[in-house]
Design a protein around this motif. Sequence first.
Motif, short mmCIF file in Angstrom:
data_model
loop_
_atom_site.label_atom_id
_atom_site.label_comp_id
_atom_site.label_asym_id
_atom_site.label_seq_id
_atom_site.Cartn_x
_atom_site.Cartn_y
_atom_site.Cartn_z
N VAL A 90 0.85 -1.19 0.00
CA VAL A 90 0.00 0.00 0.00
C VAL A 90 0.89 1.24 0.00
N ILE A 91 0.64 2.13 -0.97
CA ILE A 91 1.34 3.42 -0.99
C ILE A 91 0.47 4.43 -0.28
N GLY A 92 1.01 5.08 0.74
CA GLY A 92 0.31 6.13 1.47
C GLY A 92 0.77 7.49 0.97
N VAL A 93 -0.19 8.37 0.67
CA VAL A 93 0.14 9.71 0.18
C VAL A 93 -0.55 10.74 1.08
N PHE A 94 0.23 11.60 1.71
CA PHE A 94 -0.33 12.66 2.56
C PHE A 94 -0.74 13.85 1.70
N PHE A 95 -1.73 14.60 2.19
CA PHE A 95 -2.10 15.88 1.58
C PHE A 95 -1.96 16.98 2.62
N GLU A 96 -1.55 18.16 2.13
CA GLU A 96 -1.52 19.35 2.99
C GLU A 96 -2.22 20.48 2.25
N VAL A 97 -2.65 21.51 2.98
CA VAL A 97 -3.37 22.62 2.38
C VAL A 97 -2.41 23.46 1.53
N GLY A 98 -2.82 23.73 0.28
CA GLY A 98 -1.98 24.52 -0.62
C GLY A 98 -2.72 24.80 -1.91
N ALA A 99 -2.00 24.63 -3.02
CA ALA A 99 -2.56 24.92 -4.35
C ALA A 99 -3.62 23.87 -4.73
N GLN A 100 -4.44 24.23 -5.71
CA GLN A 100 -5.45 23.28 -6.20
C GLN A 100 -4.77 22.00 -6.69
N ASN A 101 -5.38 20.86 -6.38
CA ASN A 101 -4.89 19.58 -6.86
C ASN A 101 -5.71 19.17 -8.08
N ASP A 102 -5.07 19.16 -9.25
CA ASP A 102 -5.80 18.90 -10.49
C ASP A 102 -6.38 17.49 -10.55
N PHE A 103 -5.70 16.55 -9.95
CA PHE A 103 -6.21 15.18 -9.96
C PHE A 103 -7.51 15.09 -9.15
N LEU A 104 -7.50 15.61 -7.93
CA LEU A 104 -8.71 15.57 -7.10
C LEU A 104 -9.84 16.38 -7.72
N ALA A 105 -9.47 17.45 -8.46
CA ALA A 105 -10.48 18.31 -9.07
C ALA A 105 -11.38 17.54 -10.04
N ASN A 106 -10.87 16.45 -10.62
CA ASN A 106 -11.69 15.63 -11.52
C ASN A 106 -12.84 14.95 -10.79
N PHE A 107 -12.68 14.78 -9.48
CA PHE A 107 -13.61 13.90 -8.77
C PHE A 107 -14.46 14.59 -7.71
N THR A 108 -14.03 15.74 -7.22
CA THR A 108 -14.69 16.29 -6.03
C THR A 108 -16.18 16.56 -6.25
N ALA A 109 -16.60 16.78 -7.51
CA ALA A 109 -18.03 17.00 -7.77
C ALA A 109 -18.81 15.69 -7.81
N HIS A 110 -18.09 14.57 -7.83
CA HIS A 110 -18.76 13.28 -8.03
C HIS A 110 -18.65 12.35 -6.82
#
Length: 269
Positions: free
Chosen positions: A163-183
């Motif tokens: 399992v690859i764990g990836v942390f997120f921190e508050v900053g610039a828009q994330n283009d990958f997540l932007a594809n999904f946040t409305a869905h």
Amino acid sequence: MKKSKFIRLRFLKAAALCMILIIVSCKKDEEITTEEVCIEHFNYEDTTEEGPSNWENYCVSEGTNECGSVERQSPIDIIGAVNDTHLSVLDIAYTTSTTDIVNNGHTIQFNYNGPASNLTFEGETYSLLQFHFHADSEHTVEGSHHPLEAHLVHKSASGNLAVIGVFFEVGAQNDFLANFTAHLPQHEDDKYTDADLNYTASSLVDLNSGYYNYSGSLTTPPCSEIVNWIVLDQPMEATQAQIDAFSSLLHHNYRPVQPLNGRIIKHKQ
Ligand SMILES: [Zn+2]
């Protein structure tokens, strides 16, 4: 003299009988308790009997529940990592795929539908099954949580998980997540499917990042100790609104950190 001996004997007999009764009733209590706390669901609220401290009593239909183990459970606090130059680079060959986004009541999970998407690590090849999110992060770094952590779950032919764990921190828009946040499916058992929505999971894994590696477990019941963990040391950025879109649905779905129990946390820079 004789009378007091007789009384003492009766007293000892009575005391022995009491002890037997206490032992029997304790045993009975134990049996009843074990039966009563076998839980069929789990949640993240330790004020309820389905919370993390009772996961060791989660019912499993096959295999064993390892949540009560102190051997190599996850997540952990990442501290005192040892630099290891012999660790391999992350050899990732992800392809583009469609996805089903599922709200399973514990997380928001992105199932991988496409052709083989592989990670080769330390000589073993694993295929990507899905990725999902935890808010706050499950792993902590020197005691601190990040607001969000993604887990990319891969399985090898022999059944081992990486399992690859990836942390997120508050900053610039994330283009990958932007594809999904409305869905994102808002309610338990909701599912979002869209054949036109493609993704490549490599957008989630920054190969320039170093990583921590340790041997651990699933972080949900049955907590099987079969996971080779790779936790990236560089967080990705996402806006507060993007992080909120996940955390408002995830309801603090992170298991408390578990004892390291002498395990070595390796670090590849
Ligand atoms: Zn997870």
